[in-house]
Scaffold this motif. Structure first.
Motif, PDB file in Angstrom:
ATOM      1  N   ARG A 129       0.801  -1.167  -0.074  1.00 25.80           N
ATOM      2  CA  ARG A 129       0.139   0.036  -0.103  1.00 25.80           C
ATOM      3  C   ARG A 129       1.032   1.272  -0.052  1.00 25.80           C
ATOM      4  O   ARG A 129       0.471   2.173  -0.677  1.00 25.80           O
ATOM      5  N   THR A 279     -13.055   3.907 -13.825  1.00 26.60           N
ATOM      6  CA  THR A 279     -12.924   5.409 -14.299  1.00 26.60           C
ATOM      7  C   THR A 279     -13.706   5.519 -15.606  1.00 26.60           C
ATOM      8  O   THR A 279     -14.330   6.407 -15.676  1.00 26.60           O
ATOM      9  N   ARG A 348     -16.337  -8.365   2.446  1.00 30.47           N
ATOM     10  CA  ARG A 348     -15.365  -8.833   3.348  1.00 30.47           C
ATOM     11  C   ARG A 348     -15.711 -10.090   3.959  1.00 30.47           C
ATOM     12  O   ARG A 348     -17.077 -10.477   3.629  1.00 30.47           O
ATOM     13  N   PHE A 404     -14.981   5.856  -2.833  1.00 29.52           N
ATOM     14  CA  PHE A 404     -13.562   5.336  -3.024  1.00 29.52           C
ATOM     15  C   PHE A 404     -13.369   4.215  -1.606  1.00 29.52           C
ATOM     16  O   PHE A 404     -12.322   3.853  -1.432  1.00 29.52           O
ATOM     17  N   GLU A 420      -7.601  12.656 -14.177  1.00 35.70           N
ATOM     18  CA  GLU A 420      -7.713  12.302 -15.479  1.00 35.70           C
ATOM     19  C   GLU A 420      -9.221  12.518 -16.033  1.00 35.70           C
ATOM     20  O   GLU A 420      -9.217  12.706 -17.224  1.00 35.70           O
TER      21      GLU A 420
HETATM   22  C1  HEM Z   1     -13.600   6.498 -10.154  1.00 40.92           C
HETATM   23  C2  HEM Z   1     -12.631   5.557 -10.419  1.00 40.92           C
HETATM   24  C3  HEM Z   1     -12.461   4.466  -9.199  1.00 40.92           C
HETATM   25  C4  HEM Z   1     -13.240   3.866  -8.280  1.00 40.92           C
HETATM   26  C5  HEM Z   1     -14.794   4.525  -8.118  1.00 40.92           C
HETATM   27  C6  HEM Z   1     -12.524   3.260  -7.282  1.00 40.92           C
HETATM   28  C7  HEM Z   1     -13.220   2.692  -6.247  1.00 40.92           C
HETATM   29  C8  HEM Z   1     -12.518   1.990  -5.300  1.00 40.92           C
HETATM   30  C9  HEM Z   1     -12.938   1.223  -3.869  1.00 40.92           C
HETATM   31  C10 HEM Z   1     -14.537   1.513  -3.618  1.00 40.92           C
HETATM   32  C11 HEM Z   1     -12.068   0.599  -3.303  1.00 40.92           C
HETATM   33  C12 HEM Z   1     -12.042  -0.098  -2.221  1.00 40.92           C
HETATM   34  C13 HEM Z   1     -12.748  -1.334  -2.393  1.00 40.92           C
HETATM   35  C14 HEM Z   1     -12.734  -1.976  -0.962  1.00 40.92           C
HETATM   36  O1  HEM Z   1     -12.694  -1.565   0.099  1.00 40.92           O
HETATM   37  O2  HEM Z   1     -13.196  -3.326  -1.082  1.00 40.92           O
HETATM   38  C15 HEM Z   1     -10.756   0.665  -4.245  1.00 40.92           C
HETATM   39  C16 HEM Z   1      -9.731   0.136  -4.213  1.00 40.92           C
HETATM   40  C17 HEM Z   1      -8.651   0.307  -5.075  1.00 40.92           C
HETATM   41  N1  HEM Z   1      -8.460   1.107  -6.125  1.00 40.92           N
HETATM   42 FE1  HEM Z   1      -9.675   2.184  -6.978  1.00 40.92          FE
HETATM   43  N2  HEM Z   1     -11.507   3.277  -7.775  1.00 40.92           N
HETATM   44  C18 HEM Z   1     -11.352   3.913  -9.033  1.00 40.92           C
HETATM   45  C19 HEM Z   1     -10.162   4.154  -9.638  1.00 40.92           C
HETATM   46  C20 HEM Z   1      -8.910   3.552  -9.283  1.00 40.92           C
HETATM   47  C21 HEM Z   1      -7.637   4.031 -10.101  1.00 40.92           C
HETATM   48  C22 HEM Z   1      -7.414   4.941 -11.055  1.00 40.92           C
HETATM   49  C23 HEM Z   1      -6.759   3.230  -9.274  1.00 40.92           C
HETATM   50  C24 HEM Z   1      -5.278   3.286  -9.845  1.00 40.92           C
HETATM   51  C25 HEM Z   1      -4.473   4.232 -10.007  1.00 40.92           C
HETATM   52  C26 HEM Z   1      -7.178   2.347  -8.511  1.00 40.92           C
HETATM   53  C27 HEM Z   1      -6.660   1.569  -7.442  1.00 40.92           C
HETATM   54  C28 HEM Z   1      -7.130   1.092  -6.586  1.00 40.92           C
HETATM   55  C29 HEM Z   1      -6.481  -0.147  -5.580  1.00 40.92           C
HETATM   56  C30 HEM Z   1      -5.000  -0.601  -5.947  1.00 40.92           C
HETATM   57  C31 HEM Z   1      -7.237  -0.527  -4.786  1.00 40.92           C
HETATM   58  C32 HEM Z   1      -7.104  -1.633  -3.706  1.00 40.92           C
HETATM   59  C33 HEM Z   1      -6.432  -1.003  -2.344  1.00 40.92           C
HETATM   60  C34 HEM Z   1      -6.355  -1.935  -1.305  1.00 40.92           C
HETATM   61  O3  HEM Z   1      -6.775  -3.198  -1.357  1.00 40.92           O
HETATM   62  O4  HEM Z   1      -5.435  -1.541  -0.270  1.00 40.92           O
HETATM   63  N3  HEM Z   1      -8.734   2.763  -8.369  1.00 40.92           N
HETATM   64  N4  HEM Z   1     -11.058   1.687  -5.252  1.00 40.92           N
END
Ligand code: HEM
Ligand SMILES: *[C@@H]1O[C@H](CO)[C@@H](O)[C@H](O)[C@H]1NC(C)=O
Ligand SMILES: *[C@@H]1O[C@H](CO)[C@@H](O)[C@H](O)[C@H]1NC(C)=O
Length: 463
Positions: A129, A279, A348, A404, A420
């Motif tokens: 992370r 996205t 979860r 998010f 973006e």
């Molecule tokens: C608008 C676009 C996006 C939305 C709505 C979104 C939403 C989310 C959400 C809700 C989670 C958490 C899921 C959970 O807790 O189970 C998450 C995790 C994550 N997202 Fe995004 N995301 C978006 C774009 C992106 C982008 C652009 C990237 C990379 C540059 C990204 C990389 C990640 C990663 C790596 C995780 C996992 C984090 C972890 O497990 O510690 N996401 N995203």
């Protein structure tokens, strides 16, 4: 004499045993709270059929109405607890996150890679992370705003005068931006090769996980292997160059990171997966809502034109500071994230028996925070079905707006995603007009919520 001793011994053991069981019975009655309300449906099939037989949101909303903000059900053979109050979600994702680990079907894990960040807890997760956050924090992505702008300008030009499937085209845009943020400017060297493999891989994502020659899943797993080979090749080239690299790839391959090639590959593929369709789907919804709300489109266009005019004298590229001036456009993004709630919920799993708001969540049960229900609750957002960006002029209350997520697994790419989107909207609204083709009331889930048919539009330069 001997008999009496024996009898006494026996009697005392017996009474000890009875006392012990009684104690156990009494305390177990106290210690084990009841399961949450709700029905587990038929064994195995459970309520999966009901979940998939109608819009899933209708299913969730009717359950919340009947049982309240915490209820049990069974989907895909697993008993689970669904939660939809901000307080409960805070417990699961933030304050008691260590008791609820992320969980995914095994076939999805194999496809994205077992070592990818989403699937882990504890030390390995914390290390990854940090590396991912370092690559996507504002200081790091500030430097690529103008490169993202070039990608946006090129994409828009290629759509001029065309009838396009918005979602498909936005997937190309977000894929190219993701590669840029991962590999830096060298990305063009690998773009086509990576794209070819990745597009085969994703086709298998929602297929039956049967790994036999000829199946989609099999082809997908082969493409995954090929992707890992390409990434290994890039790694060996970059290791020979010996200078520091930026972008996510640079962050993951650093000596201090101490990751294996396999761990690096799993996380690159994982981040592309997390970054691209999410996205692209949000941009597609924004384009739909702007077309349906001309006064909002007008206001966004005016905000963007003002920023464009300001730049007349200086070098005409967008900067990070410019994106921070796009306040009204940012509220349009927030309101789109709320209304569309592209991730309706997350998963979860309880790592032990957990007592929760007076109920028992048994070890191994799934727990699903229902983001969409929270975003559409009239207690938190008045007239929740109405698209009204101005509601975000006041900051939402904690844990009522979670596009998010929150806590240890919340999205590390959220700043990158917003930036973006803003860059694309800047050029879209100042230079182009568009109209939506065909009826547009349906939603499809694949697995993210998406306007029907990917929103076909016709786009052209403003005269
Ligand atoms: C608008 C676009 C996006 C939305 C709505 C979104 C939403 C989310 C959400 C809700 C989670 C958490 C899921 C959970 O807790 O189970 C998450 C995790 C994550 N997202 Fe995004 N995301 C978006 C774009 C992106 C982008 C652009 C990237 C990379 C540059 C990204 C990389 C990640 C990663 C790596 C995780 C996992 C984090 C972890 O497990 O510690 N996401 N995203
Ligand atoms: C948000 O809505 C939920 C569900 O109706 C409710 O339990 C909660 O109290 C509301 N939260 C706030 C901060 O208004
Ligand atoms: C995440 O949870 C913390 C602790 O409850 C809270 O302060 C914060 O506002 C939450 N984040 C969001 C986006 O609601």
């Amino acid at each position: 004499m001997e008999f009496t001793t024996m009898f006494c011994l026996f009697a005392s053991i017996l009474s000890l045993f009875i006392f012990h069981s009684l104690l156990k019975f009494l305390t177990s009655g106290q210690q084990k709270p009841p399961l949450p309300p709700g029905s587990l449906g038929w064994p195995y099939i459970g309520e999966t059929f009901q979940l998939y037989s109608q819009n899933p949101n209708v299913f969730f909303a009717s359950k919340v109405k009947k049982f309240g903000s915490i209820f049990k059900t069974r989907i895909l053979g697993c008993p689970c607890v669904m939660i939809s109050s901000p307080e409960a979600v805070k417990h699961v994702l933030v304050s008691r996150a260590h008791l609820f680990k992320p969980t995914f079907p095994a076939s999805k894990e194999r496809m994205l890679g077992k070592q990818a960040i989403f699937f882990h807890q504890g030390e390995y997760h914390t290390k990854l992370r940090k590396l991912v956050l370092r690559a996507f924090m504002p200081e790091a992505i500030k430097t690529i705003v103008s490169d993202i702008e070039s990608i946006a300008i090129t994409s828009l030009k290629s759509w001029d005068g065309q009838l396009i499937n918005t979602f498909l085209e936005m997937k190309t845009y977000t894929f190219n931006v993701a590669l840029l943020s991962i590999f830096g400017k060298d990305e063009v060297l690998y773009r086509e090769e990576l794209k070819r493999c990745y597009y085969i891989l994703e086709k298998g994502y929602n297929s039956m996980p049967i790994n036999l020659p000829g199946t989609l899943f099999h082809r997908s797993m082969k493409a995954r292997k090929e992707l890992a080979q390409i990434l290994a090749k890039i790694l060996s080239i970059r290791r020979q160059m010996k200078h520091d690299h930026n972008g996510l790839f640079g962050s993951l391959m650093g000596d201090k990171a101490g990751l294996t090639d396999e761990q690096i590959a799993d996380n690159i593929i994982g981040v592309i997966f997390a970054a691209r369709d999410t996205t692209a789907s949000v941009i597609t919804w924004i384009i739909k809502y702007l077309a349906e709300n001309p006064s909002v489109l007008q206001a966004v266009t005016e905000e963007q034109e003002a920023i464009m005019k300001e730049k007349c004298g200086e070098e005409k590229v967008l900067t990070w500071a410019d994106t921070k001036k796009m306040l009204l456009t940012s509220r349009v993004i927030q309101e789109t994230l709320r209304v569309a709630s592209i991730l309706s919920f997350t998963f979860r799993e309880a790592v032990e028996d957990v007592e929760f708001e007076g109920y028992l969540i048994p070890k191994g049960w799934k727990v699903l925070p229902l983001f969409r229900n929270i975003h559409h609750s009239p207690d938190n957002f008045s007239e929740p079905e109405k698209f009204d960006p101005s509601r975000f002029e006041v900051a939402p209350k904690p844990n009522t707006f979670l596009p998010f997520g929150n806590g240890t697994h919340s999205c590390p790419g959220n700043e990158m995603a917003k930036m973006e989107i803003l860059v694309l909207l800047h050029h879209l609204t100042t230079k182009y007009r568009w109209s939506v083709m065909g009826p547009q009331n349906g939603i499809q889930y694949d697995p993210f919520a998406l306007p029907q048919n990917g929103l076909p539009i016709r786009l052209s330069l403003k005269s």
